[in-house]
Design an enzyme around this catalytic site. Sequence first.
Site, PDB file in Angstrom:
ATOM      1  N   CYS A  43      47.345  56.272 -23.912  1.00 32.91           N
ATOM      2  CA  CYS A  43      46.618  55.954 -25.148  1.00 32.91           C
ATOM      3  C   CYS A  43      45.354  56.794 -25.290  1.00 32.91           C
ATOM      4  CB  CYS A  43      46.268  54.468 -25.166  1.00 32.91           C
ATOM      5  SG  CYS A  43      45.237  54.014 -26.556  1.00 32.91           S
ATOM      6  N   CYS A  48      47.285  57.454 -28.635  1.00 32.77           N
ATOM      7  CA  CYS A  48      46.633  56.826 -29.796  1.00 32.77           C
ATOM      8  C   CYS A  48      45.305  57.456 -30.193  1.00 32.77           C
ATOM      9  CB  CYS A  48      46.361  55.344 -29.525  1.00 32.77           C
ATOM     10  SG  CYS A  48      47.549  54.518 -28.479  1.00 32.77           S
ATOM     11  N   LYS A  51      45.408  61.264 -31.120  1.00 30.95           N
ATOM     12  CA  LYS A  51      46.271  61.315 -32.318  1.00 30.95           C
ATOM     13  C   LYS A  51      45.500  60.875 -33.561  1.00 30.95           C
ATOM     14  CE  LYS A  51      47.867  57.888 -33.769  1.00 30.95           C
ATOM     15  NZ  LYS A  51      48.964  57.109 -33.265  1.00 30.95           N
ATOM     16  N   TYR A 178      57.667  56.399 -34.896  1.00 26.44           N
ATOM     17  CA  TYR A 178      56.204  56.465 -34.964  1.00 26.44           C
ATOM     18  C   TYR A 178      55.701  57.906 -34.836  1.00 26.44           C
ATOM     19  CZ  TYR A 178      55.472  51.417 -34.051  1.00 26.44           C
ATOM     20  OH  TYR A 178      55.420  50.057 -34.118  1.00 26.44           O
ATOM     21  N   GLU A 182      53.940  60.245 -37.678  1.00 25.92           N
ATOM     22  CA  GLU A 182      52.505  60.495 -37.553  1.00 25.92           C
ATOM     23  C   GLU A 182      52.229  62.001 -37.446  1.00 25.92           C
ATOM     24  OE1 GLU A 182      51.122  56.228 -35.683  1.00 25.92           O
ATOM     25  OE2 GLU A 182      51.280  57.888 -34.300  1.00 25.92           O
ATOM     26  N   HIS A 438      35.961  42.130 -55.076  1.00 19.57           N
ATOM     27  CA  HIS A 438      36.263  43.121 -56.097  1.00 19.57           C
ATOM     28  C   HIS A 438      35.170  44.188 -56.191  1.00 19.57           C
ATOM     29  CE1 HIS A 438      38.157  44.542 -59.762  1.00 19.57           C
ATOM     30  NE2 HIS A 438      36.960  44.573 -60.325  1.00 19.57           N
ATOM     31  N   GLU A 443      41.874  43.050 -52.100  1.00 22.90           N
ATOM     32  CA  GLU A 443      41.925  41.874 -52.983  1.00 22.90           C
ATOM     33  C   GLU A 443      43.351  41.600 -53.473  1.00 22.90           C
ATOM     34  OE1 GLU A 443      39.924  42.145 -56.853  1.00 22.90           O
ATOM     35  OE2 GLU A 443      39.931  44.319 -56.654  1.00 22.90           O
TER      36      GLU A 443
END
Length: 449
Positions: A43, A48, A51, A178, A182, A438, A443
């Site tokens: 990782c 991760c 990346k 994945y 990616e 908002h 939302e």
Amino acid sequence: MSDYDYDLFVIGAGSGGTRAARVSASYGAKVAVAEEYRVGGTCVIRGCVPKKMLVYGSHFSEDLEDGKNFGWTWDNAQFDWVTLRDKILADVDRLNNAYTDTLKNHDVEILLERAEIAGPHEVKLASGKIVTAKYILIATGAWPDVPEFPGSEYMSTSNEMFHLDKLPETVIISGGGYIANEFAGIFNGLGSEVTVVNRSDVILRGYDESLRDRLLQIALTKGIMYKFNCTFDKIEKREDGSLDVYMDGKTRPVQADVVLAATGRRPKIDGLGLENAGVKINEKDAIIVDDYSRTNVENIYAVGDVTDRVQLTPVAIREGQAFADTVFGDNPRTVDYQCIPSAVFSQPPIASVGLTEGEARNQYGNIKVYSSDFRAMRNVFADRHERSLYKMIVEHQSGKILGLHMIGPDAPEILQAAAIAVKAGLTKQAFDDTVALHPSMAEELVLFK
Ligand code: NDP
């Protein structure tokens, strides 16, 4: 006095191993961890984290383009791969040091060498030294699984993507999961010509179908090419280092500078000496463990990708923590695998928690599906014709949310918070009762009709 050199010997200093080592030491255990490469694991060192930096770096091409509608102009904007690569590698060094310091601060002994199991309580180090431990924890992770065909040795894996000498002009990516999606987004954003080649006709198997379709549609618009139901026949290397890729029985090759194999990751058990202690594995080479991450050998445990339960960093960390709490913290704990949120850092990203529409229909029959298909305000302003899609899957009777699926800017950031509500078993009514914030993309989650 213990009969062993250590209370715990951890093999592998990745996400699961470091958490287990650190927490076990904090409970008073005498702990050593062996790492053959760098502290931090996949990782942090080659997954991760670097990346995500590449994703950020590659997104500037669109941001610069969009900026024109916000009044900005850039003369002759240039991208330099080596600058980005070296900054990322420097950051990896920083994190490697931080992980090392954390272990040292907890009095965990770090042995930067390969280790293999020599017996139920024995570990043999690359130096030849044999040490003993009351407990052994295997946390060696997983490794890219490269398909075998003539010339497949010329393929690269995600490991090498962070060290490329220069930005490839053409990239072919094998796989549709994945890593394929990616890196397709990364290289496309940086200006390479990208083709994703998958053996089936789907990308991101397991994710909600509407989101996968949306990503495919947007990726095609961005110029990423896809070939489905396509197999690799052979790869030949030219003298200049570029590759001729033969696919689908065709005699004419396609040229590429880099061919990336993104076809899954296998548990890393080669040369680990599992047979010396009789540790059992399954047909996918994964170490078989019980709910407490204990193998069939009483004092040997395994956590993370090497067990192939859920190949995600936060899950390995939880497993490492639960192991330490159970074995040294006098607090037996298992990991809850329900409702684990996940994300694909494609461009735009996908984020998801709970059941997909298909899974929910199969399991519950009567469900309601709410969706919001909208263009983010920023995209409208920038003339970017890229629509987001949010989906909420709800059990008909109770109104309980079974799944939440999103594709759009910042989807992972938004979903992490919403996943708490899904995990807590909240209903759609609870979302409806919440006043919208908002203007935001998030939302939409409380405005489903
Ligand atoms: P994935 O499992 O995501 O995808 C593998 C892809 O390769 C699929 O499209 C599959 O096709 C195809 N494939 C599998 N085996 C073969 C084969 N023998 N020959 C040809 N194609 C094949 O794997 P990745 O390598 O992309 O990633 C590995 C793991 O790492 C992921 O499962 C994930 O857990 C983790 N990861 C997580 C990330 C995140 O959380 N954002 C990022 C990167 C990795 P098909 O589906 O059509 O059968």
